[in-house]
Design a protein around this motif. Structure first.
Motif, mmCIF file in Angstrom:
data_model
loop_
_atom_site.group_PDB
_atom_site.id
_atom_site.type_symbol
_atom_site.label_atom_id
_atom_site.label_comp_id
_atom_site.label_asym_id
_atom_site.label_seq_id
_atom_site.Cartn_x
_atom_site.Cartn_y
_atom_site.Cartn_z
ATOM 1 N N ILE B 280 34.740 60.512 84.026
ATOM 2 C CA ILE B 280 33.733 59.442 84.105
ATOM 3 C C ILE B 280 33.225 59.298 85.534
ATOM 4 O O ILE B 280 32.034 59.144 85.783
ATOM 5 C CB ILE B 280 34.341 58.102 83.646
ATOM 6 N N THR B 281 34.154 59.363 86.494
ATOM 7 C CA THR B 281 33.769 59.152 87.886
ATOM 8 C C THR B 281 32.772 60.195 88.340
ATOM 9 O O THR B 281 31.736 59.866 88.925
ATOM 10 C CB THR B 281 35.023 59.198 88.781
ATOM 11 N N MET B 282 33.066 61.460 88.062
ATOM 12 C CA MET B 282 32.160 62.481 88.595
ATOM 13 C C MET B 282 30.809 62.432 87.894
ATOM 14 O O MET B 282 29.772 62.571 88.530
ATOM 15 C CB MET B 282 32.793 63.867 88.528
ATOM 16 N N VAL B 283 30.798 62.188 86.587
ATOM 17 C CA VAL B 283 29.514 62.168 85.883
ATOM 18 C C VAL B 283 28.667 60.992 86.345
ATOM 19 O O VAL B 283 27.509 61.156 86.743
ATOM 20 C CB VAL B 283 29.734 62.111 84.360
ATOM 21 N N LEU B 284 29.256 59.799 86.320
ATOM 22 C CA LEU B 284 28.468 58.621 86.675
ATOM 23 C C LEU B 284 28.033 58.647 88.137
ATOM 24 O O LEU B 284 26.893 58.328 88.464
ATOM 25 C CB LEU B 284 29.260 57.351 86.376
ATOM 26 N N GLY B 285 28.962 59.043 89.010
ATOM 27 C CA GLY B 285 28.615 59.093 90.431
ATOM 28 C C GLY B 285 27.417 59.978 90.664
ATOM 29 O O GLY B 285 26.445 59.585 91.311
ATOM 30 N N ASN B 286 27.440 61.169 90.089
ATOM 31 C CA ASN B 286 26.358 62.112 90.355
ATOM 32 C C ASN B 286 25.069 61.715 89.659
ATOM 33 O O ASN B 286 23.986 61.874 90.216
ATOM 34 C CB ASN B 286 26.781 63.513 89.930
ATOM 35 N N VAL B 287 25.172 61.196 88.439
ATOM 36 C CA VAL B 287 23.948 60.832 87.728
ATOM 37 C C VAL B 287 23.265 59.651 88.405
ATOM 38 O O VAL B 287 22.046 59.634 88.582
ATOM 39 C CB VAL B 287 24.270 60.529 86.252
ATOM 40 N N LEU B 288 24.067 58.664 88.819
ATOM 41 C CA LEU B 288 23.462 57.507 89.457
ATOM 42 C C LEU B 288 22.910 57.841 90.834
ATOM 43 O O LEU B 288 21.983 57.202 91.314
ATOM 44 C CB LEU B 288 24.482 56.364 89.564
ATOM 45 N N ARG B 297 23.086 54.318 99.953
ATOM 46 C CA ARG B 297 23.504 54.201 98.549
ATOM 47 C C ARG B 297 23.673 55.578 97.925
ATOM 48 O O ARG B 297 24.583 55.816 97.138
ATOM 49 C CB ARG B 297 22.483 53.382 97.752
ATOM 50 N N LEU B 298 22.760 56.481 98.298
ATOM 51 C CA LEU B 298 22.867 57.840 97.768
ATOM 52 C C LEU B 298 24.200 58.459 98.163
ATOM 53 O O LEU B 298 24.906 59.060 97.349
ATOM 54 C CB LEU B 298 21.702 58.687 98.284
ATOM 55 N N ILE B 299 24.562 58.257 99.431
ATOM 56 C CA ILE B 299 25.828 58.826 99.882
ATOM 57 C C ILE B 299 27.001 58.133 99.185
ATOM 58 O O ILE B 299 28.005 58.761 98.853
ATOM 59 C CB ILE B 299 25.938 58.727 101.414
ATOM 60 N N ALA B 300 26.838 56.819 98.935
ATOM 61 C CA ALA B 300 27.900 56.100 98.233
ATOM 62 C C ALA B 300 28.147 56.738 96.867
ATOM 63 O O ALA B 300 29.282 57.049 96.509
ATOM 64 C CB ALA B 300 27.514 54.632 98.065
ATOM 65 N N TYR B 301 27.060 56.952 96.119
ATOM 66 C CA TYR B 301 27.251 57.521 94.786
ATOM 67 C C TYR B 301 27.719 58.971 94.883
ATOM 68 O O TYR B 301 28.541 59.423 94.080
ATOM 69 C CB TYR B 301 25.962 57.417 93.976
ATOM 70 N N SER B 302 27.202 59.710 95.847
ATOM 71 C CA SER B 302 27.644 61.100 95.969
ATOM 72 C C SER B 302 29.130 61.148 96.310
ATOM 73 O O SER B 302 29.865 62.005 95.817
ATOM 74 C CB SER B 302 26.785 61.823 97.006
#
Lengths: 502, 497
Positions: B280-288, B297-302
């Protein structure tokens, strides 16, 4: 140092040249444009020389893999056993021909980029990194480094096309990069699975090949992961239906990048199918090859048919590349030695021929700023040499005897007829279509009524472009007339592949 | 043997002493130049690392069985010292005229680092919890340090509230585990769990889940990630770097020590949860991350996506045998090092760019290749390293990490991770698109970099390249660092089927 070791260092230094060139250019101030060009030309010439040497020094009748050099990189650490990852380089007959191709095309592309005036420093750095990736992939005999260089060849493309490209460059660059890296994703997953399944604790390709051949990698695993490698590499080889980046990407790319990309980079894909598909997973290959044959044939016919309907020079070449790479895939799918030999010859032939075509398109577009066929007419009157070169490339494309295209396609057709006669017939139909789109272009653009719009506005090719074109034409003619040196080297290796019939 | 060897914490005394000294210094000399404090922090970081170097390869020593100094701890000492040195230098330029006082800021950087090292050293749950709180409280204040900036204060408030909530969960988990095993020592827990009848006890499962949630919050694993984009956006730029490196590394230090020694015995009870969390973490992080306009924020999600990849290793520890666990753990340590260096390189470039232009959005990087080619190069190198492209650390470390974690049960997760790193390439390219494909905004000419920033950025970039090109020595080093995790009670650990 023995003779063989010394040969290994030749291979290593050939790989080092482009990286060295990039490093040197990195430290030249961006304003010294001429210095950057001369350094590039120097290295390009050196690489051409080394490539020709490597090709000629490959001994027919010797070991399959020659000029080896191996440096341990990471070993006996964690999951890696002895020789876990090593910088293991060497060439076989297939790689020898591909290295020659790379040398010729990179040399021609450097000459063509001479007139590039917008940030040449950045351009050449990225360009040489790309070339290093290509050489590395052809040389690598270690799966880790193979993939390392394979990815390296894809990395600079986004910027090369995005910054220096033309028509819809951002779209083309993004589409191309994402599709190619998407293909790498499959390869990457395949590597993890195969490394795990082989359980040898090494990335050394020769050991892994042996594991694939003697069943250490079991049959089911081979069947499951063969498509990962073939589709992953196939994206780069414009395997239908994963070819759609090719027309857009080529349309957007600057001339030199189109040349290297269509000329050499697409061959990395087909080369990957040989290395990771046929050699690594022979049982998977046996199971899946009919499927590849179908897709290859569709690509060959579809590409040719699509090229018939296009009006943009680059789109025609883009689709014609799809068609020709379709032949390559067909040749590989035959799994007999003449077919695979033909496929490798076609990789070379298509490489030099497409490079020449893109060179010519670039020479025209730089002056005319349009690539629509209908805008031209009677160009032979103002650009006679341009027409001569383009015609030679076009005829090689069609498969005229005496030029490289004939040699390659002849082998492929013979191989295909041996195993899949129906598909052989379709392939010849595609070749007929190729004659259609080429001759249409000849009649509309080269001859016919002269469009007065271009009076005094078009000039013939420059001497530098002439030199580049002659190098490409020379290799096409040699291969078309005297193909023994080419076929001998390739078939020497091909006949030793596991699972390949006579 | 001396059960209270105070001397094993000499490097930490240096760090803590420097923290106090830096705070005191500004009290005594209120008019002093604030950059000096930043440079002093950097010096303290270097001194810390030098002191830590004396502990490499020595026998493992524990203090009362609570804290252990071994190669694993020392590895995190180096990491903490390095992160603090770089952050200190970045802050020296960034914080120049952002706040009235600066000494607490630099002091808290050091205490946060201490928190991380103690988390790595803890071999007892309460000690681990206190160390985690030391880190958290330092970070709460650091995130909200720009008092006049509404975003910064908001970020801090959110972080504190959610952080308190997660601490409560962690504590509840600890008490449940204590209730079942009658011990808070890692060894004691392992023995008690091994001696227990097999069969699922709800208290144990719930306890594990709560602990995972508590530490998962610290590393910002989805669904415990809500605080992180806001905190990243509101915090001062160097603190954003600090958050995305130090607090994540600290979380994984705790994860590794706790999961490999204490509760690996009962891996069947928690491994599925970690695998799920990773997915879940990798999918949501990258999609968001794709739709983010703000660079922070981009770096936060990445970095949330990156946490997903790292969690794969924790899952592999649960699924694989000891061999796989050890290999995957060392690969994770290498990945953390590569990720940290890449992140710090990126933030060095961003801070230098911000100091000059005041931009920290994706759009703001427009034309960077023209105005400051060197910074553009650093940004490219670090983003490509995140995406896992060759020549850069990310390629090698990710490949090692995923290869080491490959087991038949986890093949799907490995595949998902590779697909995700492909998704991440898209949004990194969107950043590079601004950097290379557009002309700079009017009025922004080519500018020169301060030599400090140039040197720092260059050095970090070389680090990224070194790990990417010649990973052998680094890989061997982290293997030594993982060793202590797997020697203790190796005979004790009999994995459930």
């Amino acid at each position: 140092m023995s003779y063989d070791e010394a040969q290994g260092y030749v291979v290593l230094s050939t790989l080092a040249q482009p990286l060295l060139a990039a490093l040197i250019i990195l430290f030249i101030p961006a304003t010294r444009k001429m210095a950057i060009r001369y350094v590039s030309l120097f290295f390009a010439t050196l690489m051409l020389g080394l490539s020709v040497y490597i090709f000629t020094a490959y001994q027919i009748g010797g070991d399959s893999i020659q000029m080896e050099i191996s440096w341990a990189w990471v070993e006996n650490t964690a999951f890696l056993g002895p020789r876990g990852i090593s910088l293991h380089l060497g060439i076989d007959g297939i790689a020898a021909l591909m290295v020659l191709l790379t040398g010729i095309v990179a040399f021609a592309a450097t000459l063509v980029s001479w007139k590039l005036d917008y940030r040449p420093k950045d351009f050449f750095i990225l360009f040489w990194v790309l070339v290093a990736g290509v050489y590395g992939t052809f040389f690598a005999l270690d799966l880790f480094f193979w993939f390392f260089f394979y990815e390296l060849a894809v990395v600079p493309l986004y910027l090369l096309i995005g910054v220096w490209g033309s028509t819809r460059k951002e779209y083309g660059a993004m589409k191309l990069t994402l599709m190619l890296v998407g293909g790498s994703v499959l390869i990457w997953i395949g590597i993890f699975a195969i490394f795990n399944a082989a359980g040898l604790h090494t990335f050394d390709l020769q050991q892994l090949w042996a594991a694939g051949a003697d069943g250490t990698i079991d049959r089911n695993t081979q069947k499951i992961f063969f498509p990962f490698f073939v589709i992953g590499c196939g994206v780069l080889a414009a395997l239908w239906p994963f070819h759609t980046w090719s027309p857009d990407g080529h349309m957007a790319a600057p001339t030199a990048v189109s040349m290297v990309h269509a000329g050499v980079l697409m061959k990395l894909g087909a080369f990957g199918i040989i290395r990771l598909g046929i050699q690594l997973l022979p049982e998977g290959a046996e199971f899946w090859m009919p499927g590849l044959m179908v897709l290859g044939t569709i690509g060959a016919v579809y590409g040719a048919a699509a090229a018939l309907t296009q009006r943009d020079f680059k789109l025609i070449s883009g689709y014609s590349s799809v068609s020709h790479m379709g032949y390559v895939l067909m040749g590989l799918a035959t799994m007999n030695s003449i077919g695979i030999t033909g496929a490798v010859l076609q990789m070379f032939s298509h490489g030099v021929m497409t490079a020449l075509v893109f060179l010519m398109i670039g020479a025209l577009y730089d002056q005319a700023h349009t690539r629509d066929l209908r805008d031209f007419g009677g160009i032979a009157k103002v650009m006679p040499w341009w027409v001569v070169c383009y015609t030679i490339a076009g005829l090689a494309n069609v498969g005229l005897p005496g030029l490289s295209g004939f040699t390659a396609e002849f082998h492929i057709f013979v191989g295909t007829f041996e195993t899949y006669p129906l598909f052989g017939g379709l392939a010849i139909f595609a070749a007929a279509l190729a004659a259609g789109y080429m001759l249409r272009m000849f009649s509309v653009v080269f001859f016919g009524p002269f469009n007065p719009r271009w009076k005094d506005r078009l000039h013939d090719i420059t001497p530098l472009e002439g030199v580049a074109a002659s190098a490409l034409i020379a290799s096409m003619v040699v291969m078309g007339v005297w193909w023994a040196p080419f076929t001998d080297r390739v078939s020497h290796t091909v006949t030793q592949l596991v699972g390949v019939t006579g | 043997m001396d059960s209270r060897p105070y001397w094993i914490f000499i490097p930490e005394y240096i760090a803590a002493g420097s923290a106090v000294a830096i705070v005191a210094l500004e009290l005594i000399f209120p008019k002093m130049r604030r950059e000096l404090l930043g440079y002093m922090t950097a010096v303290a970081g270097i001194a810390w690392a030098i002191a830590a170097a004396f502990y490499v390869g020595h026998d493992d020593r524990t203090y009362q069985g609570l804290l252990q100094v071994d190669n694993f701890t020392t590895y995190f000492r180096f990491l903490a010292a390095g992160i603090i040195t770089v952050t200190g230098l970045l802050s020296a330029t960034y914080m120049k005229d952002k706040a009235k006082t600066a000494s607490e800021y630099y002091g808290l950087l050091l205490t946060a680092g201490l928190g991380m090292v103690l988390m790595a050293a803890s071999r007892e749950l309460i000690t681990a919890y206190i160390s985690l709180e030391l880190l958290s409280f330092s970070l709460y204040i650091l995130v909200g340090y720009l008092k006049k900036d509404a975003l910064s204060s908001e970020a801090s408030l959110k972080y504190i509230l959610l952080g308190a909530f997660s601490s409560a969960m962690l504590l509840y988990g600890i008490s449940l585990i204590y209730g079942v095993t009658q011990s808070t020592h890692y060894d004691g827990i392992a023995q008690a769990l091994a001696a227990r009848d097999s069969g699922t006890t709800p208290a144990v499962v719930v306890g594990f889940m709560l602990i995972i949630a508590g530490v998962g919050f610290k590393v910002a694993a989805v669904p415990f990630h809500m605080w992180s984009p806001d905190a990243y956006e509101g915090a001062p730029l160097p603190i954003t770097a600090f958050l995305s490196t130090l607090s994540k590394a600290a979380g994984f230090a705790l994860f590794l020590r706790l999961f490999t020694t204490a509760i690996v015995v009962d891996a069947v009870e928690w491994r599925w949860a970690i695998a799920l969390l990773a997915a879940i973490t990798m999918v949501l992080g990258n999609v968001l991350a794709i739709q983010q306009k703000n660079l922070k924020r981009l770096i936060a999600y990445s970095s949330i996506g990156q946490v997903g990849y790292m969690l794969v290793v924790i899952a592999a520890i649960g699924y694989g045998d000891q061999e796989i666990g050890r290999n995957a753990s060392s690969a994770l340590l290498l990945h953390i090092a590569g990720y940290t260096i890449s992140t710090l390189a990126l933030f060095t470039a961003l801070t230098a760019y911000y100091n000059k232009t005041g931009h920290d959005t994706v759009e703001g990087l427009r034309g960077m290749a023209e105005t400051q080619p060197f910074l553009a190069l650093i940004v490219t190198v670090s983003l490509f390293s995140f995406a896992g492209l060759p020549f850069f650390a990310g390629f090698t470390t990710k490949l090692f990490m995923f290869q080491a974690s490959t087991t038949d049960e986890l093949m799907w997760l490995i595949g998902l991770a590779v697909v995700n790193s492909f998704v991440s390439l898209y949004y990194y390219l969107m950043v590079l698109r601004q950097v290379y494909l557009f002309d700079p905004p009017a009025g922004l000419a080519r500018f020169k970099l301060p030599p400090l920033m140039m040197g720092l950025g260059g050095l970090l970039m070389l680090g990224v390249l070194a790990i990417g090109i010649y990973p052998g020595p680094f890989f061997e080093a982290v293997e030594h660092a993982t060793q202590p995790l797997y020697q203790q009670g190796a005979d004790l650990i009999v994995k459930n089927p």
